[in-house]
Design a protein around this motif. Structure first.
Motif, mmCIF file in Angstrom:
data_model
loop_
_atom_site.group_PDB
_atom_site.id
_atom_site.type_symbol
_atom_site.label_atom_id
_atom_site.label_comp_id
_atom_site.label_asym_id
_atom_site.label_seq_id
_atom_site.Cartn_x
_atom_site.Cartn_y
_atom_site.Cartn_z
ATOM 1 N N ARG A 132 0.827 -1.195 0.000
ATOM 2 C CA ARG A 132 0.000 0.000 0.000
ATOM 3 C C ARG A 132 0.863 1.248 0.000
ATOM 4 N NH1 ARG A 132 -5.010 -0.053 3.993
ATOM 5 N NH2 ARG A 132 -5.529 1.618 2.532
ATOM 6 N N LYS A 133 0.439 2.227 -0.748
ATOM 7 C CA LYS A 133 1.124 3.506 -0.783
ATOM 8 C C LYS A 133 0.873 4.257 0.515
ATOM 9 C CE LYS A 133 1.248 7.875 -3.333
ATOM 10 N NZ LYS A 133 0.606 8.691 -4.403
ATOM 11 N N THR A 134 1.849 5.030 0.947
ATOM 12 C CA THR A 134 1.693 5.836 2.152
ATOM 13 C C THR A 134 1.771 7.323 1.813
ATOM 14 O OG1 THR A 134 4.066 5.753 2.633
ATOM 15 C CG2 THR A 134 2.667 4.062 3.648
ATOM 16 N N LEU A 135 1.207 8.126 2.692
ATOM 17 C CA LEU A 135 1.255 9.580 2.583
ATOM 18 C C LEU A 135 1.816 10.156 3.882
ATOM 19 C CD1 LEU A 135 -2.277 10.359 1.080
ATOM 20 C CD2 LEU A 135 -0.090 10.471 -0.143
ATOM 21 N N THR A 136 2.565 11.233 3.778
ATOM 22 C CA THR A 136 3.045 11.964 4.946
ATOM 23 C C THR A 136 2.243 13.251 5.084
ATOM 24 O OG1 THR A 136 5.286 11.083 4.725
ATOM 25 C CG2 THR A 136 5.015 13.073 6.042
ATOM 26 N N LEU A 137 1.600 13.407 6.230
ATOM 27 C CA LEU A 137 0.832 14.600 6.553
ATOM 28 C C LEU A 137 1.585 15.368 7.638
ATOM 29 C CD1 LEU A 137 -2.629 12.815 7.102
ATOM 30 C CD2 LEU A 137 -1.491 13.329 4.927
ATOM 31 N N PRO A 177 6.859 16.146 2.312
ATOM 32 C CA PRO A 177 5.535 15.761 2.821
ATOM 33 C C PRO A 177 4.486 15.916 1.726
ATOM 34 C CG PRO A 177 6.120 17.952 3.583
ATOM 35 C CD PRO A 177 7.342 17.394 2.917
ATOM 36 N N ASP A 178 3.454 15.078 1.783
ATOM 37 C CA ASP A 178 2.417 15.114 0.758
ATOM 38 C C ASP A 178 1.332 16.138 1.045
ATOM 39 O OD1 ASP A 178 3.225 12.698 -0.926
ATOM 40 O OD2 ASP A 178 3.174 11.863 1.096
ATOM 41 N N VAL A 179 1.056 16.372 2.327
ATOM 42 C CA VAL A 179 0.024 17.310 2.764
ATOM 43 C C VAL A 179 0.600 18.125 3.908
ATOM 44 C CG1 VAL A 179 -2.287 17.573 3.719
ATOM 45 C CG2 VAL A 179 -1.811 15.697 2.121
ATOM 46 N N VAL A 180 0.427 19.446 3.854
ATOM 47 C CA VAL A 180 0.992 20.312 4.887
ATOM 48 C C VAL A 180 -0.035 21.350 5.311
ATOM 49 C CG1 VAL A 180 2.852 21.913 5.497
ATOM 50 C CG2 VAL A 180 3.300 20.054 3.869
ATOM 51 N N ALA A 181 -0.157 21.535 6.619
ATOM 52 C CA ALA A 181 -0.929 22.647 7.178
ATOM 53 C C ALA A 181 0.059 23.638 7.786
ATOM 54 C CB ALA A 181 -1.911 22.153 8.239
ATOM 55 N N LEU A 182 -0.056 24.892 7.403
ATOM 56 C CA LEU A 182 0.806 25.955 7.925
ATOM 57 C C LEU A 182 -0.005 26.897 8.804
ATOM 58 C CD1 LEU A 182 2.755 26.961 4.671
ATOM 59 C CD2 LEU A 182 3.492 25.337 6.449
ATOM 60 N N PRO A 191 8.232 21.207 12.410
ATOM 61 C CA PRO A 191 7.214 20.428 11.690
ATOM 62 C C PRO A 191 6.940 19.108 12.403
ATOM 63 C CG PRO A 191 8.904 21.262 10.186
ATOM 64 C CD PRO A 191 9.399 21.506 11.577
ATOM 65 N N THR A 192 5.653 18.776 12.495
ATOM 66 C CA THR A 192 5.197 17.567 13.178
ATOM 67 C C THR A 192 4.396 16.766 12.156
ATOM 68 O OG1 THR A 192 5.099 18.819 15.242
ATOM 69 C CG2 THR A 192 3.943 16.724 15.190
ATOM 70 N N TRP A 193 4.609 15.439 12.093
ATOM 71 C CA TRP A 193 4.086 14.697 10.949
ATOM 72 C C TRP A 193 3.600 13.308 11.331
ATOM 73 C CZ3 TRP A 193 6.880 10.267 10.729
ATOM 74 C CH2 TRP A 193 8.190 10.306 11.247
ATOM 75 N N VAL A 194 2.799 12.749 10.441
ATOM 76 C CA VAL A 194 2.388 11.353 10.526
ATOM 77 C C VAL A 194 2.533 10.733 9.142
ATOM 78 C CG1 VAL A 194 0.745 11.757 12.405
ATOM 79 C CG2 VAL A 194 -0.059 11.807 10.031
ATOM 80 N N VAL A 195 2.746 9.426 9.136
ATOM 81 C CA VAL A 195 2.708 8.631 7.912
ATOM 82 C C VAL A 195 1.495 7.712 8.007
ATOM 83 C CG1 VAL A 195 3.901 6.936 6.471
ATOM 84 C CG2 VAL A 195 5.202 8.737 7.628
#
Length: 264
Positions: free
Chosen positions: A4-9, A33-38, A256-260
């Motif tokens: 499965r493909k993963t995304l980094t938010l 990262p694939d998705v970023v909130a600033l 920056p704080t992230w999840v996969v």
């Protein structure tokens, strides 16, 4: 077997996008990262660096404000599809703190929750009202069959384990009992605090102020959160903080704080 493909938010309070644009672009290039909130753009809509971000490979939505606040959402290789700007519930509230969009198949709510200091006072009252509005709106998101993330600078220290010295911060708005209770009620809807879920017993921070080399000494706070609804939490793979960004010259006081996660 199909992998499965993963995304980094990721969420990142840039503390002034004009000042921190070189650091932001360097981080995007390094971590992709694939998705970023600033948060805390501190820039008008016209001053938002859309062209520079597009050149870096990111489509963007933004909600600016001249001196304070301001939020944006970025999608790597895609343009976010807006679903809402500003949190419902208080029409007179014009502060730029909420932006919601679909990005890579995920409903993304980017927030910059009010700080609330000094407390008690009008700013703290506004913080509590904003949190109640968030709780009400989040109830409509958590049960969606689609993956949803609420991420940003929450300005909430959930427990004493999330601050280097709870006694020193006891009077601060970020850890008042009413604030912690509101955050706990939000989680009780079914949201997963991804960073704590992946690191239940670790000392882990996302913010270090500029005093007394607190960043270098790792004397910080955990106030940047990524909350996943059940449809997304089932695919949580990893979570962390890019502290190296905070240790750079002229850095924001947040990292920056992230999840996969598994891609939808």
């Amino acid at each position: 077997m199909t992998r499965r493909k993963t995304l980094t938010l990721a969420t990142y309070n840039v503390n002034g996008i004009g000042t921190r644009l070189p650091q932001l672009l360097a981080w995007l290039a390094a971590e992709k990262p694939d998705v970023v909130a600033l948060q805390e753009l501190k820039a008008t809509d016209a001053a938002f660096p859309a062209a520079e971000l597009e050149q870096a490979g990111y489509g963007a939505l933004w909600l600016g404000e001249a001196r304070w606040n301001g939020v944006a959402l970025l999608g790597r290789g895609v343009t976010p599809v807006e679903s809402r700007r500003r949190l419902p519930g208080e029409p007179a509230d014009t502060q730029s703190r909420y932006l919601e969009a679909a990005i890579h198949g995920i409903v993304v709510a980017g927030i910059y929750l009010p700080n609330g200091n000094p407390q008690p006072g009008p700013k703290f009252d506004y913080k509590l009202r904003w949190m109640e509005r968030l709780i009400k709106h989040a109830r409509s998101l958590v049960a969606l069959p689609h993956p949803v993330v609420i991420m940003g600078d929450f300005n909430v220290i959930p427990t004493d384990a999330d601050v280097y010295d709870a006694k020193a911060w006891r009077k601060d708005a970020l850890l008042q009992p009413e604030v912690r209770d509101a955050y706990a009620r939000l989680l009780a809807q079914g949201w997963t605090d991804a960073l704590r879920a992946r690191h239940p017993d670790d000392v882990i921070y996302t913010f270090w102020d500029y005093f007394r080399q607190h960043a270098e000494r790792d004397r910080g706070l955990r106030i940047d959160h990524l909350l996943l609804n059940p449809a997304l939490a089932d695919g949580l793979k990893d979570a962390g903080v890019d502290r190296w960004v905070r240790l750079q010259d002229k850095a924001s006081d947040h990292a920056p704080t992230w999840v996969v996660v598994n891609a939808p």
